[in-house]
Write a protein that holds these residues in place. Structure first.
Motif, PDB file in Angstrom:
ATOM      1  N   LEU A 229      29.950  -2.188  54.760  1.00  3.69           N
ATOM      2  CA  LEU A 229      29.163  -0.891  55.266  1.00  3.69           C
ATOM      3  C   LEU A 229      29.686  -0.629  56.738  1.00  3.69           C
ATOM      4  O   LEU A 229      30.073   0.422  57.142  1.00  3.69           O
ATOM      5  CB  LEU A 229      27.576  -0.885  55.339  1.00  3.69           C
ATOM      6  N   ARG A 230      29.761  -1.870  57.410  1.00  7.39           N
ATOM      7  CA  ARG A 230      30.345  -1.772  58.608  1.00  7.39           C
ATOM      8  C   ARG A 230      31.648  -1.157  58.967  1.00  7.39           C
ATOM      9  O   ARG A 230      32.101  -0.603  59.562  1.00  7.39           O
ATOM     10  CB  ARG A 230      30.321  -3.149  59.580  1.00  7.39           C
ATOM     11  N   GLU A 231      32.602  -1.951  57.872  1.00  3.26           N
ATOM     12  CA  GLU A 231      33.887  -1.641  57.777  1.00  3.26           C
ATOM     13  C   GLU A 231      34.024  -0.037  57.467  1.00  3.26           C
ATOM     14  O   GLU A 231      35.065   0.771  57.494  1.00  3.26           O
ATOM     15  CB  GLU A 231      34.799  -2.536  56.918  1.00  3.26           C
ATOM     16  N   ALA A 232      33.137   0.407  56.411  1.00  3.40           N
ATOM     17  CA  ALA A 232      33.076   1.890  55.817  1.00  3.40           C
ATOM     18  C   ALA A 232      32.842   2.829  57.216  1.00  3.40           C
ATOM     19  O   ALA A 232      33.402   3.882  57.286  1.00  3.40           O
ATOM     20  CB  ALA A 232      32.143   1.953  54.608  1.00  3.40           C
ATOM     21  N   ASP A 233      32.038   2.313  57.741  1.00  6.11           N
ATOM     22  CA  ASP A 233      31.638   3.108  59.112  1.00  6.11           C
ATOM     23  C   ASP A 233      32.844   3.164  60.239  1.00  6.11           C
ATOM     24  O   ASP A 233      33.188   4.409  60.503  1.00  6.11           O
ATOM     25  CB  ASP A 233      30.481   2.551  59.865  1.00  6.11           C
ATOM     26  N   ARG A 234      33.523   2.072  60.250  1.00  5.25           N
ATOM     27  CA  ARG A 234      34.726   1.962  61.037  1.00  5.25           C
ATOM     28  C   ARG A 234      35.825   2.929  60.575  1.00  5.25           C
ATOM     29  O   ARG A 234      36.317   3.491  61.485  1.00  5.25           O
ATOM     30  CB  ARG A 234      35.113   0.480  61.288  1.00  5.25           C
ATOM     31  N   LEU A 235      35.988   2.965  59.140  1.00  5.85           N
ATOM     32  CA  LEU A 235      37.230   3.796  58.636  1.00  5.85           C
ATOM     33  C   LEU A 235      36.635   5.321  58.786  1.00  5.85           C
ATOM     34  O   LEU A 235      37.332   6.089  58.927  1.00  5.85           O
ATOM     35  CB  LEU A 235      37.216   3.506  57.209  1.00  5.85           C
ATOM     36  N   SER A 236      35.408   5.579  58.579  1.00  5.81           N
ATOM     37  CA  SER A 236      35.080   6.774  58.870  1.00  5.81           C
ATOM     38  C   SER A 236      35.254   7.321  60.193  1.00  5.81           C
ATOM     39  O   SER A 236      35.762   8.515  60.334  1.00  5.81           O
ATOM     40  CB  SER A 236      33.571   6.980  58.546  1.00  5.81           C
TER      41      SER A 236
END
Length: 710
Positions: free
Chosen positions: A587-594
């Motif tokens: 989820l942290r990486e998803a936020d970063r990609l977002s």
């Protein structure tokens, strides 16, 4: 001593020959408003002159009457009488009823003209409707009434349609309690009790627009533009006894089907008949659904069939069509715009050629025996048959006898046995996951786990599309993974460890497949699939080497995007599935990609609806959403409603607000941190947390698989 007011004396009336009348230059009406003299002349010819002319004597230079009279008020009637004389329907000496004003009157002549037009009051629409209704009851048809009053038959039908509205609402409208367009909106339904109920619900609301009235009156109906209605056909629905609702006052796109149960039965029967025909081809299984979920073919092997050959007649037809198309293109190649008939013919030729090229596929009989078919309906109501998919568990199985389709929802075999090898194809229509009923109360309860999974499925798909469109971010993400693999402690399992695993979306809302992100991803994938030479590894390598740098980066971004996984799932501390640490990292990486791609779920097309959020959460969460998105005043307007009505109103209030639930928000600090199982530290994210232990969703009541809705 009181002064006695002088009583008024009305102007005398008399009949004056038409040839003694003349138009006055003092008439204030200068601008024509579209009323035709011909219509007025026809009306006078049918009914006579219903309103007298207002005239004044014409004086000579010495102030004596000349015997002529000027007409300051009634110019249109004068011209209509003049037209009747020209058409020999009236003699020029015909006496005309006139009201004569003294020539020496203190009232200016212009005031006579102004007063007659200014103080005129138009007929109330309700009085017009009642008058039309009386004439209709006396035997006059719509066309006859329209001809008598020089209006269209549709106008008469619209006014007579007001008879469908409750007399109680007629009275409210007559007392200026509602507007005409609001009264017209009630004509889409015949149930007077329901009409009154809707008005009572909206009467004191700040929003009672006609579209809102129509929506509430038709909320239990199905639009004629619905895929099910298009698939079955409105004619078939009506022939089966179905009732249609139409709106004469607004464009209704074909109206509404009032019996959804009948419509679903007709859809089911038609799909079952089609499944029976396809089952005779020998497929092992057939899955039928009105709306198959996104990625329904994930993990299945697609059979490689060969198209059937064209017959000699079809080849000749194709050649003739191509020659005609080339001839028309050459003939009009320099034209700025094609004639309508030529443009239409070119379209017909293109459709015919496409039909000839889209040949049925031939599959190996042994493969057919272990493969299956998906049958569905697209958004335009067209039948979609997708043949030739093999499930992993059927790869090594032998062919079985021919299956036959069973009734909607049936899963057993004809003889009642439950042997998987002899089951017929299953037809499931509209199976959706159901949500537990909420308990009343003001406590903000946690979001259901399945809803969070569905919301993050929306985010995952939107994020895939965003990454595929941003080559820089895609390459950075891939390089990030390669660096971790290179400098980390992960062991390699092949020549190159980096890989993309197509992440399946196990739980998803019904509207996910029609989202802008889904369409963009599918269109991009289909375009690449049509170009990539699949099947031979060496040929693929040579093709990739030959690509220009921009195409290589675009393809790389597309492939990387398929590995995006921003899904929430329940962490498992016992080794199977994702761990709490792994979920946090995901989820942290998803936020970063977002953040890197600038992903905005509002811009990506997500809106809160009853189906995808508001009907799935508690009333307190609905009100919280409205407060955040539309303000406290809007929340107070709906806080007294039942949950169903509250959810519908909230959908309207939040439609253009840009509001998003916590799992879809961009800010990094909103990333979910899951509640661990016993023995593992960690807290639930805010949108899943609850102070009340009883409010949490029991683990044994949560499943990632779809539950058929009753």
């Amino acid at each position: 001593m009181a002064t006695v007011k002088q009583k008024i004396t009305l102007n005398a009336s008399r009949d004056i020959p038409f040839n003694k009348l003349m138009l006055s230059q003092s008439n204030v009406r200068r601008i024509k408003r579209g009323e035709t003299i011909e219509d007025l002349a026809a009306s006078i010819g049918r009914r006579g002159l219903l309103q007298s002319l207002n005239v004044r004597p014409v004086l000579d230079g010495e102030g004596n009457e000349t015997g002529m009279f000027e007409v300051p008020a009634g110019g249109r009637r004068y011209r209509a009488l003049e037209l009747l004389i020209k058409r020999k329907r009236m003699v020029k000496t015909e006496p005309v009823p006139c009201v004569v004003t003294n020539a020496d009157s203190e009232v200016p002549i212009e005031e006579d003209s102004l007063a007659e037009n200014f103080q005129r009051e138009g007929l109330h629409p309700l009085d017009m409707f009642r008058a039309f209704q009386t004439l209709h009851d006396q035997g006059a048809s719509h066309e006859e009434i329209a001809a008598r009053f020089f209006v269209s038959a549709t106008f008469v039908q619209q006014r007579l349609r007001l008879a469908k509205v409750s007399p109680k609402l007629h009275d409210i409208y007559g007392q200026d309690g509602m507007k005409l367009d609001q009264l017209m909106a009630f004509t889409v339904a015949d149930d007077h009790a329901r009409q009154e109920q809707v008005w009572e619900a909206l009467e004191h609301s700040w929003s009672k627009e006609p579209h809102q009235i129509r929506r509430m009156l038709t909320e239990t109906t199905v639009r004629a533009s619905d895929r099910r209605a298009l698939f079955v056909g409105v004619e078939a629905y009506v022939a089966a006894g179905g009732v249609m609702l139409r709106d004469l006052f607004e464009a209704d796109n074909g109206g509404w089907l009032q019996d959804p149960v009948l419509l679903d039965r007709l859809v089911c029967d038609k799909l079952k008949s089609i499944a029976d025909e396809i089952a005779a081809e020998g497929w092992k299984w057939i899955v039928v659904d009105v709306d198959l979920p996104y990625g329904h073919g994930h993990g299945l092997r697609a059979l490689a069939g060969t198209p059937t050959d064209l017959t000699e007649a079809e080849r000749a037809q194709r050649e003739a069509l191509r020659k005609e198309y080339d001839r028309l293109e050459a003939e009009y190649c320099e034209a700025d715009e094609l004639p309508d008939e030529v443009d239409q013919r070119l379209g017909e030729i293109e459709s015919a050629l496409e039909a000839l090229e889209s040949r049925p596929m031939i599959y190996d009989a042994a493969e057919i025996a272990r493969a299956g078919v998906f049958i569905s309906i697209d958004r335009d109501g067209n039948l979609v048959i997708d043949r030739g998919h093999v499930r992993p568990e059927d790869e090594a199985t032998q062919a079985v006898g021919g299956d036959s389709a069973q009734p909607c929802g049936a899963t057993g075999s004809e003889d009642g046995s439950d042997d998987l090898s002899v089951r017929g194809p299953t037809i499931t229509i509209g199976a959706q996951a159901s949500e537990p009923e909420e308990d009343e109360g003001d406590t903000i309860k946690p979001l259901p786990e399945r809803l969070v999974i569905e919301l993050t499925a929306h985010r995952t798909l939107a994020l895939r599309n965003a990454v595929a469109e941003n080559q820089h971010v895609a390459i950075t993400a891939l390089l990030h993974r390669l660096v971790l693999d290179t400098f980390g402690q992960r062991s390699a399992t092949g020549c190159v460890e980096a890989f993309i695993r197509h992440v399946h979306l196990p739980a998803q809302a019904a509207d996910l497949k029609d989202s802008p992100a889904a369409k963009a991803v599918d269109e991009r994938h289909a375009a690449w699939k049509g170009d990539i030479p699949l099947g031979d590894d060496q040929t693929l390598w040579i093709w990739l080497e030959s690509l220009d740098e921009a195409s290589r980066q675009a393809l790389l971004a597309h492939c990387v995007s398929y590995g995006i996984n921003a899904l929430f799932e329940r962490p498992n501390p016992y080794g199977s599935g994702v761990s709490q640490r792994g979920l946090d990292q995901r989820l942290r990486e998803a936020d970063r990609l977002s953040l890197a791609t600038g992903l905005d779920m509002v811009a990506a097309g997500w809106r809160p609806t009853v189906a995808n959020y508001l009907g799935r959460v508690t009333k307190s969460r609905i009100l919280e959403a409205v407060r955040e998105g539309a303000g406290e005043q809007a929340a107070q307007l709906i806080d007294h409603l039942k949950k169903g009505d509250m959810a519908k109103e909230a959908e309207r209030l939040l439609a253009d607000s840009g509001w998003l639930p916590e799992p879809l928000r961009l800010t990094a600090h909103d990333a979910p941190a899951m509640q661990p199982d016993k023995g593992e530290e960690g807290d639930l994210p805010e949108f899943l947390a609850s102070d009340d232990e009883d409010d949490s969703v029991a683990a044994d009541e949560v499943t990632a698989h779809a539950v058929a809705a009753e």
